[in-house]
Design a protein around this motif. Structure first.
Motif, PDB file in Angstrom:
ATOM      1  N   THR A  95       0.832  -1.203   0.000  1.00 40.83           N
ATOM      2  CA  THR A  95       0.000   0.000   0.000  1.00 40.83           C
ATOM      3  C   THR A  95       0.864   1.249   0.000  1.00 40.83           C
ATOM      4  O   THR A  95       0.529   2.262  -0.615  1.00 40.83           O
ATOM      5  CB  THR A  95      -0.885  -0.004   1.267  1.00 40.83           C
ATOM      6  OG1 THR A  95      -1.541  -1.245   1.343  1.00 40.83           O
ATOM      7  CG2 THR A  95      -1.907   1.095   1.254  1.00 40.83           C
ATOM      8  N   ASP A 195      -7.714   4.114   2.574  1.00 41.76           N
ATOM      9  CA  ASP A 195      -6.750   3.053   2.841  1.00 41.76           C
ATOM     10  C   ASP A 195      -7.445   1.990   3.683  1.00 41.76           C
ATOM     11  O   ASP A 195      -7.764   2.210   4.852  1.00 41.76           O
ATOM     12  CB  ASP A 195      -5.545   3.656   3.579  1.00 41.76           C
ATOM     13  CG  ASP A 195      -4.479   2.619   3.916  1.00 41.76           C
ATOM     14  OD1 ASP A 195      -4.740   1.409   3.745  1.00 41.76           O
ATOM     15  OD2 ASP A 195      -3.388   3.033   4.357  1.00 41.76           O
ATOM     16  N   TYR A 198      -6.666  -2.580   6.796  1.00 42.15           N
ATOM     17  CA  TYR A 198      -7.153  -3.479   7.854  1.00 42.15           C
ATOM     18  C   TYR A 198      -8.567  -3.996   7.589  1.00 42.15           C
ATOM     19  O   TYR A 198      -9.184  -4.573   8.485  1.00 42.15           O
ATOM     20  CB  TYR A 198      -7.111  -2.751   9.206  1.00 42.15           C
ATOM     21  CG  TYR A 198      -5.697  -2.354   9.599  1.00 42.15           C
ATOM     22  CD1 TYR A 198      -4.853  -3.270  10.222  1.00 42.15           C
ATOM     23  CD2 TYR A 198      -5.204  -1.088   9.318  1.00 42.15           C
ATOM     24  CE1 TYR A 198      -3.560  -2.934  10.562  1.00 42.15           C
ATOM     25  CE2 TYR A 198      -3.896  -0.734   9.650  1.00 42.15           C
ATOM     26  CZ  TYR A 198      -3.086  -1.667  10.271  1.00 42.15           C
ATOM     27  OH  TYR A 198      -1.793  -1.332  10.602  1.00 42.15           O
ATOM     28  N   SER A 225      -4.111  -4.018   1.356  1.00 45.76           N
ATOM     29  CA  SER A 225      -2.778  -4.555   1.650  1.00 45.76           C
ATOM     30  C   SER A 225      -2.841  -6.050   1.920  1.00 45.76           C
ATOM     31  O   SER A 225      -3.829  -6.538   2.472  1.00 45.76           O
ATOM     32  CB  SER A 225      -2.240  -3.843   2.898  1.00 45.76           C
ATOM     33  OG  SER A 225      -1.015  -4.406   3.293  1.00 45.76           O
ATOM     34  N   SER A 227      -0.332  -7.166   3.752  1.00 43.58           N
ATOM     35  CA  SER A 227       0.627  -7.227   4.858  1.00 43.58           C
ATOM     36  C   SER A 227      -0.019  -7.596   6.179  1.00 43.58           C
ATOM     37  O   SER A 227       0.663  -8.077   7.073  1.00 43.58           O
ATOM     38  CB  SER A 227       1.298  -5.864   5.051  1.00 43.58           C
ATOM     39  OG  SER A 227       2.023  -5.519   3.917  1.00 43.58           O
ATOM     40  N   LYS A 228      -1.295  -7.320   6.342  1.00 42.70           N
ATOM     41  CA  LYS A 228      -1.912  -7.405   7.661  1.00 42.70           C
ATOM     42  C   LYS A 228      -2.635  -8.736   7.836  1.00 42.70           C
ATOM     43  O   LYS A 228      -2.044  -9.695   8.284  1.00 42.70           O
ATOM     44  CB  LYS A 228      -2.843  -6.199   7.857  1.00 42.70           C
ATOM     45  CG  LYS A 228      -2.128  -4.851   7.649  1.00 42.70           C
ATOM     46  CD  LYS A 228      -1.017  -4.657   8.640  1.00 42.70           C
ATOM     47  CE  LYS A 228      -0.234  -3.387   8.391  1.00 42.70           C
ATOM     48  NZ  LYS A 228       0.879  -3.230   9.318  1.00 42.70           N
ATOM     49  N   ARG A 236       5.812  -7.798   0.459  1.00 39.87           N
ATOM     50  CA  ARG A 236       5.381  -6.507  -0.067  1.00 39.87           C
ATOM     51  C   ARG A 236       4.332  -6.686  -1.171  1.00 39.87           C
ATOM     52  O   ARG A 236       4.669  -6.875  -2.342  1.00 39.87           O
ATOM     53  CB  ARG A 236       6.565  -5.661  -0.593  1.00 39.87           C
ATOM     54  CG  ARG A 236       7.768  -5.587   0.302  1.00 39.87           C
ATOM     55  CD  ARG A 236       7.457  -4.960   1.660  1.00 39.87           C
ATOM     56  NE  ARG A 236       6.871  -3.641   1.553  1.00 39.87           N
ATOM     57  CZ  ARG A 236       5.710  -3.290   2.124  1.00 39.87           C
ATOM     58  NH1 ARG A 236       5.008  -4.141   2.853  1.00 39.87           N
ATOM     59  NH2 ARG A 236       5.258  -2.078   1.987  1.00 39.87           N
TER      60      ARG A 236
HETATM   61  C1  LIG Z   1      -2.967   2.173   7.595  1.00 37.70           C
HETATM   62  C2  LIG Z   1      -1.798   1.523   6.967  1.00 37.70           C
HETATM   63  N1  LIG Z   1      -1.653   1.584   5.638  1.00 37.70           N
HETATM   64  C3  LIG Z   1      -0.613   1.009   5.028  1.00 37.70           C
HETATM   65  C4  LIG Z   1       0.349   0.329   5.752  1.00 37.70           C
HETATM   66  C5  LIG Z   1       1.486  -0.292   5.019  1.00 37.70           C
HETATM   67  O1  LIG Z   1       0.965  -1.268   4.156  1.00 37.70           O
HETATM   68  P1  LIG Z   1       1.880  -2.085   3.177  1.00 37.70           P
HETATM   69  O2  LIG Z   1       2.698  -3.032   3.988  1.00 37.70           O
HETATM   70  O3  LIG Z   1       0.894  -2.770   2.278  1.00 37.70           O
HETATM   71  O4  LIG Z   1       2.730  -1.108   2.427  1.00 37.70           O
HETATM   72  C6  LIG Z   1       0.248   0.228   7.133  1.00 37.70           C
HETATM   73  C7  LIG Z   1       1.273  -0.468   7.910  1.00 37.70           C
HETATM   74  O5  LIG Z   1       1.306  -0.472   9.117  1.00 37.70           O
HETATM   75  C8  LIG Z   1      -0.866   0.846   7.758  1.00 37.70           C
HETATM   76  O6  LIG Z   1      -1.029   0.789   9.083  1.00 37.70           O
END
Ligand SMILES: Cc1ncc(COP(=O)(O)O)c(C=O)c1O
Length: 370
Positions: A95, A195, A198, A225, A227-228, A236
């Motif tokens: 993201t 965004d 989550y 994302s 990532s979560k 990534r």
């Molecule tokens: C709200 C938010 N957006 C984006 C990210 C980063 O996302 P990515 O790992 O997909 O770059 C985070 C990471 O903590 C986040 O808390």
């Protein structure tokens, strides 16, 4: 000696570097610890979903090729998952990459952007890098004040309003009607960038269907994302859902093939995890409840959260509390790091770990209260 501050774009010499904080080995050395548990970065502490590691590993056979096929297959599967069409999917290496790409696509020096104060720090940082002026709108009792944000956007003719839903660090979620009124109140020429890093923690019936806003031609961009919830932070991977015409523009800003083949394959495997993903969602919700009730027992006040972290109000110094827990091998995030002194943010992990954290947090708080 070259004076780089005279050569880089003017905005850069006015900005502070993104602070990553201490490394794990720094913490281990400082307190003489063997093991440190990271509950400070909202990473996935539940492990990968079934089949994901294998899919990434298998894809390494193709590492000498540009990931053309796997890229289009990813867009197709993501589109199906997200309830949209492949032409509206823009994959990216996280993201974060997309936040930068969107800032480059929309912002010129002197443009205004609106951000909530407090939210994820990178919207303001990466907008400021492009020379934008940042309008920070205070939260209203820790909820995003969407009316005030829309007013700020109208007053400044803002190009972008950055929204984080669920919001990091508060865990707050926006309701459907609230979102609709907010969009209606934005000025023409202003893009709402939501965004949803989550969002996968929410059951489907609690999500605002912003992919439909995109389909209906609203001025909305959705960021997601892997990532979560899906736990691929180290690979990534993320994507945007945007109008097809905007996808073409973003393709001019983003490098082609900017996501690696293993990441794309892992992402596709996550989306196929079906029942295992549902079970994981329930497991995390239960662990979050274990954390929240343990915090209450420890005499601190957790806020409701829909994400993999909980923000809690504490009656001791938040930095001292975080230091006290770090000495016991548990890293949590003091609110002072992001402008909320008197709060701490704790990542949700498996329930037994949550019981340990809240037990130790209770002891450290008691010691600090004296
Ligand atoms: C709200 C938010 N957006 C984006 C990210 C980063 O996302 P990515 O790992 O997909 O770059 C985070 C990471 O903590 C986040 O808390």
């Amino acid at each position: 000696m070259t004076d780089w501050s005279k050569i880089v774009v003017p905005a850069l010499s006015e900005l502070d570097p993104f602070a990553l904080g201490e490394t794990i080995s720094d913490v281990q050395a400082r307190y003489g610890l063997e093991e440190v548990v990271k509950l400070n970065w909202n990473e996935n502490l539940f492990g990968p979903l079934p089949g994901v590691v294998e899919a990434a590993r298998d894809e390494l056979e193709n590492l000498s090729l540009y990931p053309e096929l796997v890229n289009s297959a990813f867009s197709e599967e993501v589109a199906q998952y997200a309830g949209t069409v492949p032409g509206r999917i823009v994959p990216a290496h996280g993201t974060l990459a997309l936040i930068g790409v969107l800032a480059s696509a929309f912002l010129r020096p002197g443009d205004h952007v609106v951000v909530p104060a407090r939210t994820y720090g990178l919207y303001a940082q990466l907008s400021a890098v492009r020379g934008a002026t940042i309008e920070r709108v205070p939260l209203s009792e820790l909820a995003l004040d969407l009316d005030a944000m829309a007013s700020a956007a109208r007053e400044t003719s803002a190009k972008i309003v950055w929204i984080c839903d669920p919001n990091n660090p508060t865990g707050w979620v926006i309701g459907g009607e609230e979102w609709e009124s907010f969009l209606d109140a934005l000025p023409v020429g202003c893009v709402a960038i939501a965004d949803e890093a989550y969002v996968d923690y929410l059951p489907a019936d609690r999500r605002v269907r912003r992919e439909l806003d995109v389909e209906n031609g609203r001025s909305v961009v959705v960021l997601r994302s892997f990532s979560k919830f899906f736990g691929l932070a180290g690979l990534r991977l993320g994507y945007a859902i945007v109008d097809e015409a905007l996808a073409s523009y973003l393709g001019l800003v983003e490098e082609p093939f900017n996501v690696n083949c293993a990441g794309l394959a892992a992402g596709r495997a996550c989306l196929r995890a079906g029942d295992a993903a549902e079970a994981r969602r329930a497991e995390i919700a239960e662990a979050r409840e274990t954390l929240s009730s343990g915090l209450r027992e420890a005499g601190v006040e957790p806020l409701p959260s829909a994400a993999n972290f909980v923000l809690a109000r504490v009656d001791v110094d938040d930095t001292n509390l975080a230091d006290g827990l770090a000495a016991r091998g548990l890293l949590i995030r003091p609110g002072s790091d992001f402008g909320l002194p008197g709060y701490v943010r704790i990542t949700v992990g498996p329930s037994p770990l949550m019981r340990r954290v809240t037990g130790e947090l209770g002891e450290v708080c008691a010691a600090l209260r004296g």
